[in-house]
Each structure stands twice: as structure tokens, then as C-alpha cells.
Design a protein around this motif. Structure first.
Motif, PDB file in Angstrom:
ATOM      1  N   LEU A 151      -0.876  14.388 -23.685  1.00 54.19           N
ATOM      2  CA  LEU A 151      -2.195  13.839 -23.356  1.00 54.19           C
ATOM      3  C   LEU A 151      -2.211  12.313 -23.400  1.00 54.19           C
ATOM      4  N   GLY A 152      -1.230  11.738 -24.071  1.00 52.17           N
ATOM      5  CA  GLY A 152      -1.144  10.277 -24.137  1.00 52.17           C
ATOM      6  C   GLY A 152      -1.143   9.624 -22.765  1.00 52.17           C
ATOM      7  N   ARG A 153      -0.729  10.364 -21.780  1.00 51.31           N
ATOM      8  CA  ARG A 153      -0.629   9.784 -20.434  1.00 51.31           C
ATOM      9  C   ARG A 153      -1.982   9.631 -19.740  1.00 51.31           C
ATOM     10  N   PHE A 154      -3.033  10.190 -20.335  1.00 44.97           N
ATOM     11  CA  PHE A 154      -4.320  10.187 -19.640  1.00 44.97           C
ATOM     12  C   PHE A 154      -5.230   9.002 -19.950  1.00 44.97           C
ATOM     13  N   ALA A 155      -4.796   8.117 -20.804  1.00 42.74           N
ATOM     14  CA  ALA A 155      -5.667   6.970 -21.088  1.00 42.74           C
ATOM     15  C   ALA A 155      -4.800   5.742 -21.293  1.00 42.74           C
ATOM     16  N   SER A 156      -5.435   4.596 -21.237  1.00 41.74           N
ATOM     17  CA  SER A 156      -4.709   3.347 -21.423  1.00 41.74           C
ATOM     18  C   SER A 156      -4.010   3.381 -22.782  1.00 41.74           C
ATOM     19  N   ARG A 157      -2.827   2.825 -22.867  1.00 39.72           N
ATOM     20  CA  ARG A 157      -2.136   2.877 -24.158  1.00 39.72           C
ATOM     21  C   ARG A 157      -1.812   1.494 -24.682  1.00 39.72           C
ATOM     22  N   ASN A 158      -2.360   0.482 -24.058  1.00 42.27           N
ATOM     23  CA  ASN A 158      -1.931  -0.857 -24.439  1.00 42.27           C
ATOM     24  C   ASN A 158      -2.982  -1.714 -25.110  1.00 42.27           C
ATOM     25  N   SER A 159      -4.127  -1.148 -25.412  1.00 43.33           N
ATOM     26  CA  SER A 159      -5.124  -2.015 -26.044  1.00 43.33           C
ATOM     27  C   SER A 159      -5.382  -1.570 -27.474  1.00 43.33           C
ATOM     28  N   PHE A 160      -6.029  -2.430 -28.219  1.00 40.67           N
ATOM     29  CA  PHE A 160      -6.245  -2.160 -29.640  1.00 40.67           C
ATOM     30  C   PHE A 160      -7.149  -0.957 -29.865  1.00 40.67           C
ATOM     31  N   ASP A 161      -7.911  -0.613 -28.814  1.00 49.76           N
ATOM     32  CA  ASP A 161      -8.780   0.554 -28.962  1.00 49.76           C
ATOM     33  C   ASP A 161      -8.299   1.738 -28.108  1.00 49.76           C
TER      34      ASP A 161
END
Ligand code: GCU
Length: 360
Positions: A151-161
Motif C-alpha cells: 500500500l506504500g505505493r499509493f501515496a506520496s512517500r517523501n514528505s514529513f506527513d
């Protein structure tokens, strides 16, 4: 002031009943506004945001055993597929439906294994519950992978939130529920989400953010779960910053390492979102890493939110619980058992008793 209220005052928690404008909450309408604020604060500072764009969930039954548990249940392996415009992933879960009850209430169980309800599935179906058992790592693996998998692939992974794994597992539980409510005959008004330890933390996130879960049961969920951080003993934020657990949360969360008193929230913000629905917190006396006292005080802290709805939170004596104490009368159920960190048969049975009592 009662003894427990004093104990709570000593924790000096951020005020649930004060809006960010400074105004105090007087009733249900203001509380609904506060609820929106709490969701924002927790998403930004604690667990991160889920996908902000549309996803579609579908599923297929890959395998069916109409004669499971000696003919008492129907067991299906279901493959859920989630798609967005540029990503797709699938994971399996197991659904067990008791034959003796039409439209059964459900346990959506976030599990450390594919074994149904840790091996006591038969006892649970004998009580008339359906079980959706999901091995959590099939949704998103529990290791330091930079959110490149599942599921990690479904949202941005590079911001603090960016969302952490707790949010992924909780979000995945909601997608399972999307499928089940549409394709299976289960009682939509009686769905519980349940988990132990890190999965107790994830169950709380699921229940807080998805109002379809009528009961949220968190067993020994500890730090980042039911336990209040302010005044907590055992595990603290610095301990959660290990290789394994760092990705459970969003990065913003770790700015409060050794600064728990400066957090703009505490864990009662999470449980408050579950009100007025049923909440169950289970603790074990010797589970000092989780800190049973801080788990229990969370229930005391959210009583007032249940009262806004004319409901009762936890019903307890004005004292800390002793091992063996079971508080089942209120909309928050609680028990403290003797022993260490584990989800035992005893815990399952207390939670089933609670469901029966509240018809949830
Ligand atoms: C570790 C971790 C806890 C967590 C537990 C578990 O002990 O420090 O926060 O709850 O693992 O999930 O088993």
C-alpha cells in the motif's frame, strides 16, 4: 476532585474540549468541528495522510471451503485488488462465516499470522461471529522499505506527513470493509476492528478514521496506541525510532522525541475520535513496556466525549484497576489481566462477552 481525575490532571494533557480558535466546546456541534481538527492534527503530526486521490477496490474469491471447522463454517480466501490511475496492488485475506447465523457480526482482525484468530477461530464462530483475518504484512511489509511496497505505493512517500505503516494497515482494513459490505452478508452495524500491540495501534487508527467500525478493540497497544505519552513509563518516542518501527508513523512525529510534553496532541485525541462508538482497551499487568496505567488513564480522559453524546465512557471505581478487573458496563470496555505482552484466549473471550453485552 476524584482520585482518577487528579491522576489525569497530573498528566497535563492538551485539552480535547478547546477549539484551535481558543473557544471552548459546549455541545455536539462544536465537538463535530473539533473532530475535524483532531483528524488533521493526527494526520499531520502522528500517522501521516492516506492517498489523496481516488482508488477503487475490487476483489475475487480464490478459494472456498464450504465445510470448514467440521462443517460449521464457510471459509473463503479473498484477493482484494486496489487500483489508482497509476498503481495497482493485491493482497489476500481469509473470511470465515459461521453457518448458524445469518448476517453475523464481524471481527476484522489485523493479525500477525494467517492462522485464523491466532488459532481460536472455531471458538469465535461457535459464538456466532464472522472473522476476516488479515495478515498485516500482506498489506504493507513491516520493515524499513522506504514505503516502496504494498500500500506504500499509493501515496506520496517523501514528505514529513507521508503516511506511516499504521495508517496503511488501518486504511487497508477499511478497504477490506468496503469489499465485505458490498459482497458478503455480514451485519454492517456490528463490525469490530481488532488488533494486538502494533496492530492494536493500527486498529485504533482504523476505528478513529472510519466510522463504520462500531467497535474498536486494542489489546496492549502501548506507545503510539492507547497509552498516553505524557507521564508514560516503558516505551517512549525515542524507542519507536528504531529501524523496525520508524516507518509506522510519519516523520513529523519524531520531532517530539524527548519532548512529549510539547506534543500538540496525546493519544486521547485518537480514542476521542472513536466516541460515541464502542471502544475496548485491554491491558496486561506485567506488560510494562506498554504501560497499562497509561492505557487505562486514556479511557478516563475520553469519558467526557462520550458524555457529550449522553453516553457513558468507562464505568470504573475511582481507583486503578487490579489484575483480574473487568469493566464492561460502559461504552468503553476495559480489562487488566495478569501476565505479559500477548493476545490470549482470555482476551478474546472478554471482548466477545463485551460484544454480547452491548449487542455490538
Ligand atoms: C515492540 C514495540 C511496541 C509494539 C510491539 C509489537 O515491542 O516496541 O511498540 O507494540 O513491538 O507490536 O509487538
Amino acid at each position: 476532585m476524584s482520585f482518577l481525575q487528579k491522576e489525569l490532571e497530573n498528566r497535563d494533557l492538551p485539552n480535547l474540549l478547546q477549539l484551535q480558535t481558543g473557544e471552548m466546546i459546549t455541545g455536539r456541534d462544536d465537538w463535530e468541528q473539533r473532530r475535524i481538527e483532531l483528524k488533521e492534527i493526527l494526520s499531520r503530526e502522528f500517522i501521516g495522510y492516506p492517498p489523496r486521490f481516488e482508488t477503487v477496490t475490487d476483489g475475487a474469491c480464490l478459494l472456498e471451503d464450504g465445510n470448514a471447522y467440521g462443517g460449521k463454517a464457510d471459509m473463503k480466501t479473498i484477493q482484494l485488488t486496489i487500483k489508482s490511475s497509476y498503481s495497482v496492488m493485491s493482497f489476500p485475506f481469509t473470511l470465515v462465516l459461521p453457518k448458524k447465523r445469518k448476517e453475523p457480526p464481524l471481527f476484522l482482525y489485523l493479525s500477525f499470522s494467517a492462522a485464523i484468530a491466532d488459532g481460536i477461530g472455531e471458538e469465535i464462530i461457535d459464538h456466532g461471529y464472522a472473522i476476516a483475518n488479515i495478515y498485516y504484512q500482506d498489506m504493507a511489509p513491516d520493515y524499513y522499505d522506504g514505503h516502496h511496497n504494498g500500500l506504500g505505493r499509493f501515496a506520496s512517500r517523501n514528505s514529513f506527513d507521508s503516511w506511516g505503516k499504521l495508517r496503511m494497515w488501518a486504511w487497508g482494513a477499511s478497504r477490506i470493509l468496503d469489499y465485505l459490505l458490498f459482497h458478503e452478508e455480514i451485519d454492517a452495524a456490528r463490525v469490530a476492528v481488532m488488533g494486538h500491540s502494533r496492530l492494536g495501534k493500527a486498529a485504533l487508527v482504523a476505528g478513529a478514521f472510519d466510522e463504520r467500525f462500531g467497535l474498536t478493540a486494542a489489546n496492549e497497544s502501548g506507545a503510539g496506541g492507547a497509552a498516553l505519552f505524557r507521564g508514560k513509563t516503558g516505551e517512549r518516542i525515542r524507542n519507536l525510532y528504531g529501524e523496525g518501527s520508524r516507518l509506522w508513523f510519519c516523520s513529523n512525529f519524531f520531532q517530539y522525541m524527548e519532548k512529549e510534553n510539547q506534543m500538540p496532541f496525546d493519544q486521547h485525541f485518537l480514542t476521542a475520535l472513536i466516541a460515541p462508538r464502542n471502544l475496548y482497551i485491554a491491558s496486561a499487568k506485567q506488560d510494562l513496556w506498554s504501560d497499562p496505567t497509561s492505557e487505562f488513564l486514556n479511557a478516563i480522559a475520553v469519558n467526557k466525549i462520550y458524555q457529550i453524546y449522553g453516553k457513558q465512557g468507562i464505568e470504573t471505581a475511582d481507583a486503578y484497576p487490579k489484575a483480574g478487573d473487568v469493566y464492561h458496563k460502559g461504552n468503553i470496555g476495559y480489562h487488566l489481566r495478569e501476565g505479559t505482552h500477548d493476545l490470549t484466549r482470555y482476551d478474546w473471550h472478554r471482548i466477545m462477552e463485551y460484544r454480547k453485552l452491548h449487542d455490538i
